[in-house]
Write a protein that holds these residues in place. Structure first.
Motif, PDB file in Angstrom:
ATOM      1  N   PRO A  87       0.867  -1.183   0.049  1.00  9.46           N
ATOM      2  CA  PRO A  87       0.077  -0.039  -0.045  1.00  9.46           C
ATOM      3  C   PRO A  87       0.984   1.147   0.019  1.00  9.46           C
ATOM      4  O   PRO A  87       1.698   1.452   0.649  1.00  9.46           O
ATOM      5  CB  PRO A  87      -0.860  -0.124   1.219  1.00  9.46           C
ATOM      6  CG  PRO A  87      -0.611  -1.337   1.777  1.00  9.46           C
ATOM      7  CD  PRO A  87       0.494  -2.058   1.123  1.00  9.46           C
ATOM      8  N   PRO A  88       0.674   2.054  -1.008  1.00  8.95           N
ATOM      9  CA  PRO A  88       1.568   3.394  -1.031  1.00  8.95           C
ATOM     10  C   PRO A  88       1.191   4.084   0.092  1.00  8.95           C
ATOM     11  O   PRO A  88       0.349   4.316   0.935  1.00  8.95           O
ATOM     12  CB  PRO A  88       0.962   4.112  -2.224  1.00  8.95           C
ATOM     13  CG  PRO A  88       0.228   3.189  -3.068  1.00  8.95           C
ATOM     14  CD  PRO A  88      -0.236   2.117  -2.146  1.00  8.95           C
ATOM     15  N   THR A 111      -8.421   4.339  -5.357  1.00 14.77           N
ATOM     16  CA  THR A 111      -6.979   4.294  -5.684  1.00 14.77           C
ATOM     17  C   THR A 111      -6.060   3.569  -4.562  1.00 14.77           C
ATOM     18  O   THR A 111      -6.401   3.729  -3.427  1.00 14.77           O
ATOM     19  CB  THR A 111      -6.381   5.609  -6.067  1.00 14.77           C
ATOM     20  OG1 THR A 111      -5.217   5.596  -6.546  1.00 14.77           O
ATOM     21  CG2 THR A 111      -6.927   6.672  -5.000  1.00 14.77           C
ATOM     22  N   ALA A 112      -5.223   2.952  -4.936  1.00 14.55           N
ATOM     23  CA  ALA A 112      -4.202   2.256  -3.963  1.00 14.55           C
ATOM     24  C   ALA A 112      -3.828   3.003  -2.713  1.00 14.55           C
ATOM     25  O   ALA A 112      -3.614   2.548  -1.476  1.00 14.55           O
ATOM     26  CB  ALA A 112      -3.040   1.412  -4.730  1.00 14.55           C
ATOM     27  N   GLU A 113      -3.493   4.354  -3.020  1.00 17.17           N
ATOM     28  CA  GLU A 113      -3.146   4.969  -2.010  1.00 17.17           C
ATOM     29  C   GLU A 113      -4.124   5.265  -0.857  1.00 17.17           C
ATOM     30  O   GLU A 113      -3.969   5.584   0.149  1.00 17.17           O
ATOM     31  CB  GLU A 113      -2.806   6.531  -2.497  1.00 17.17           C
ATOM     32  CG  GLU A 113      -1.594   6.611  -3.548  1.00 17.17           C
ATOM     33  CD  GLU A 113      -1.949   6.128  -4.911  1.00 17.17           C
ATOM     34  OE1 GLU A 113      -3.056   6.032  -5.114  1.00 17.17           O
ATOM     35  OE2 GLU A 113      -1.049   5.572  -5.703  1.00 17.17           O
TER      36      GLU A 113
END
Ligand code: SF4
Lengths: 276, 328
Positions: A110-111, A154-156
C-alpha cells in the motif's frame, strides 16, 4: 470532525468495532441483513464483515455496491483489526506497508502517504498463526481486503491498521477478547490521524475531479449518447479549469434539443477563448 | 525526503545500497522481490503519490542504452539515452512522466557497473563516439546527493573524449561538478521556460535565478553549458515573457561560450496526454485546444509558426545561429 469523511472502515469482529463506534461517534445503520453497519452524518461508514478473507471481501463488495451512485467520487478504505506478532508488545500497532498473503506467497505494498503513524509488515493467514515466523503482524483479512478495495478506490487510499493482541508470550489461545476494544481505543491518537488524513486526501481528490453541477443539469435536459456524455464531461471540465463554469449555466438554461449541436457550440466557444 | 525506501531483495546486500540505507535509518525500509511490485501498478495514482514519493532501489535488467528519439539531439551523430533513474523530484505540470507512469515514486537502478558496461559497448560500437543523454526519464542531478551519479559516470566519459554526455537538468545540485576536474565532452543542459510558466507549472523546481547562478558557476569553472527552452508554451502575454527571460539569461551567461541552445514546443504522445488529463482535469494547460499528428499531441495554435519564429528572432540577438537548433 466537521468535514465530510468519505472513509469506509471495515473490521472483522464486533469487538473491533466497539471502540471505533465510540471514538468516531457512529450510530447503528440498519441497511443490511448480512452485515452490521454504523455511520455518522459525515459520511464515515463502519462495517463488521465477519472473520477471514472471504467475509471481508464480501463486505467490501457490499459497501462499494451501496456507494456506486456517488457521482464517481471515491472513498478511502481502512481495515482495522487485531493481529499477532512474535515479540511486539501487546497493544502496539502499525499501518501495513507490506501485506503478504501467506497462501499465495504474493505481496502488496500500500503506497504510504501518511506521516505520523507507525508502519510495518502484515501477513494474512488462513488459520490462526501460533509461531509468527516473520517480523510481521499475523492476521486473517488484510490481503483480501486490499485486493478487493483497490478495485473501487486508488491504492493510496486503501490501508490496513493492525493492533497486536497476541505474541509468543501471550498466545492466541489465551487472548482475553474483552481486552480488544481497550487495545483499539488506546490507538485512538494514531487512528484519528490516519482517518483524518485519509479523508482529507479523498476529499481533495474528489474536489479536483468534481464536475460542474451544470453537467448533470444538461444531462437531465437533453438525451446524450454514451459518447456524447463523455464529450460533454470533458468540455465541462475544460470550462471549469478555465474558470468559465458560468458559461455552462447559460447553455444549461437554454432549451437545446440537439446534443450534437450543443457539443459543437460548446467546443467552438472554448477553443476560441483558450487558443494561444 | 522519501516516505519509504523499497529495496529489491537482490540488491539488498550491495555496497551501494547498504551505504545509502545507512544514511536514512529513520525512513521505513521495505524489501520487495522486484520493483514492478511497487512501481507503476494499475490502481496507483501519480498525482496522489506526489504528496509523499518513495524511493525504490532496484536492479535494471535488459537494454540499458537506447536509441534517442529522432529529433532529440543537436547534431547528426548517433544518439542514445540511458536512465539510471525513473521519475523526478520536481513536479512540472507539463511533464510527460505523469502520463508515462501511474506511480510517482523514484526508481534508482543501482547497478551502475552494468550501465557503464552497456555505455562503453555502445561507444566502442560507434568508434569511440556518439552522443549520450542522461535525464530523459528523470532529472539526473536533482537526486545527486543520494545517487552519486556524477562521481560514477563522469570518469567513464573522461576515458572516451569523442563520446559526448549531455546531462539534462533543472537542478542546482552542481557541487559534484564543481568539485571535479572539467570533463570537456560533458555538457550540462539546463531547461528554462518563461518566469510566468515556471511559476504556474514548475512546482518544486529551483527558481530561474538560482538555476542561472548554478550555470554561471559551471561556465566560470570551464564546464560546457547548454540551454534548452522547453517546452515553449505560448500564452496570451505574447513575446514579452520571452524577451524578459532571454535578457535575464544572457546578462548572466556568456552566449558565445554556450555549447548550444535549443527550443521545443509542448508535445507528448496522445496516450500520455489522456492519462494526464484524467489526473488533472482541473488544470488550465490541459483545457486548451489541442491537435494530434502521428500520435503526438500539441497545443493548437494557428499562429504557432509565426510565434516560434518571433521567439527565435529574439533569441538570435544573443547567440549565433550555429549554436541554435529546434527540437523536432
Ligand atoms: S524537471 Fe523535467 S523530468 Fe522533472 S518534472 Fe520537470 S519536466 Fe519532468
Amino acid at each position: 470532525m466537521k468535514h465530510p469523511m468519505p472513509v469506509n472502515i471495515v473490521v472483522a469482529h464486533a469487538l473491533e468495532a466497539k471502540a471505533l463506534v465510540k471514538m468516531l461517534e457512529l450510530e447503528r445503520h440498519h441497511a443490511s441483513t448480512d452485515f452490521v453497519e454504523y455511520s455518522n452524518s459525515n459520511k464515515l461508514r463502519l462495517l463488521v464483515s465477519g472473520i477471514g478473507k472471504e467475509a471481508i471481501a464480501a463486505g467490501v463488495t457490499y459497501l462499494s455496491e451501496q456507494q456506486a451512485s456517488d457521482n464517481g467520487e471515491i472513498r478511502a478504505w481502512l481495515n482495522i483489526g487485531i493481529a499477532g506478532h512474535r515479540d511486539a508488545s501487546l497493544g502496539s500497532a502499525w499501518l501495513g506497508n507490506k501485506i503478504t498473503d501467506h497462501s499465495s506467497g504474493t505481496s502488496a505494498y500500500p503506497p504510504q502517504l501518511i506521516e505520523g503513524v507507525e508502519v510495518g509488515s502484515v501477513v494474512t493467514v488462513d488459520e490462526p498463526e501460533n509461531s509468527y515466523p516473520l517480523n510481521a503482524a499475523y492476521e486473517m483479512e488484510a490481503s483480501a481486503f486490499y485486493a478487493e478495495a483497490t478495485k473501487y478506490s486508488t491504492a493510496e487510499l486503501v490501508q490496513v491498521f493492525k493492533v497486536i493482541s497476541d505474541n509468543l508470550e501471550n498466545p492466541v489461545s489465551e487472548i482475553d477478547i474483552r481486552r480488544v476494544p481497550g487495545s483499539i481505543a488506546a490507538q485512538s491518537p494514531q487512528l484519528l490521524i490516519l482517518i483524518e488524513r485519509m479523508s482529507a486526501i479523498a476529499r481533495e481528490y474528489n474536489s479536483n475531479q468534481r464536475l460542474p453541477g451544470y453537467f448533470f443539469e444538461i444531462c437531465s435536459q437533453i438525451h446524450l449518447t454514451v459518447n456524447q456524455k463523455l464529450q460533454l464531461r470533458r468540455l465541462c471540465q475544460r470550462y471549469k479549469a478555465l474558470g468559465l463554469e458560468k458559461e455552462l449555466g447559460r447553455v444549461a438554461g437554454r432549451k437545446a434539443s440537439d446534443a450534437r449541436e450543443l457539443i459543437q457550440q460548446l467546443t467552438e466557444r472554448i477553443d476560441r477563448i483558450s487558443e494561444a | 525526503m522519501f516516505s519509504t525506501i523499497y529495496i529489491e531483495e537482490e540488491v539488498l546486500e550491495s555496497e551501494r545500497v547498504r551505504k545509502l540505507l545507512d544514511r536514512f535509518p529513520q525512513i521505513p525500509q521495505v524489501v520487495c522481490d522486484r520493483y514492478g511490485e511497487v512501481f507503476n501498478r494499475k490502481s496507483q495514482n501519480f498525482r496522489l503519490q506526489k504528496i509523499a514519493p518513495a524511493l525504490i532501489l532496484a536492479k535494471k535488467y535488459g537494454n540499458k542504452v537506447l536509441a534517442a528519439p529522432s529529433g532529440y539531439g543537436y547534431n547528426d551523430s548517433k544518439s542514445y539515452y540511458f536512465s539510471h533513474m525513473l521519475n523526478c523530484v520536481y513536479d512540472c505540470r507539463y511533464c510527460f512522466l505523469q502520463g508515462m507512469y501511474s506511480s510517482a515514486n523514484y526508481v534508482l537502478f543501482i547497478n551502475y557497473e552494468d550501465f557503464e558496461k552497456a555505455i562503453v559497448e555502445k561507444i566502442e560500437e560507434n568508434n569511440g563516439g556518439g552522443v549520450y543523454y542522461s535525464g530523459y526519464d528523470c532529472d539526473s542531478l536533482a537526486l545527486e546527493p543520494v545517487s552519486n551519479f556524477c562521481s560514477h559516470f563522469l570518469p567513464v566519459f573522461r576515458r572516451y573524449p569523442n563520446a559526448e554526455l549531455e546531462i539534462r537538468t533543472k537542478s542546482t545540485q552542481v557541487r559534484c561538478l564543481l568539485d571535479t576536474e572539467v570533463v570537456p565532452n560533458c555538457v550540462i543542459a539546463m531547461s528554462f521556460t518563461t518566469s510566468e510558466a515556471a511559476v504556474q507549472w514548475e512546482h518544486k523546481v529551483p527558481s530561474i535565478g538560482k538555476r542561472l547562478e548554478a550555470l554561471h558557476k559551471l561556465q566560470l569553472a570551464g564546464w560546457k553549458v547548454a540551454i534548452r527552452f522547453e517546452p515553449l508554451i505560448l500564452g496570451a502575454e505574447g513575446l514579452a515573457p520571452y524577451e524578459a527571460l532571454f535578457a535575464q539569461i544572457f546578462s548572466k551567461l556568456d552566449g558565445d561560450r554556450l555549447h548550444s541552445v535549443s527550443s521545443g514546443l509542448f508535445r507528448m504522445p496522445v496516450d500520455f496526454h489522456k492519462r494526464i488529463v484524467k489526473l488533472y482535469p482541473d488544470e488550465e494547460l490541459f483545457a486548451r485546444p489541442t491537435q494530434t499528428t502521428d500520435g503526438m499531441i500539441a497545443l493548437k495554435s494557428t499562429e504557432e509558426n509565426t510565434h516560434l519564429m518571433a521567439i527565435e528572432e529574439l533569441l538570435l540577438n544573443y547567440i549565433s545561429s550555429e549554436k541554435y537548433y529546434r527540437c523536432a
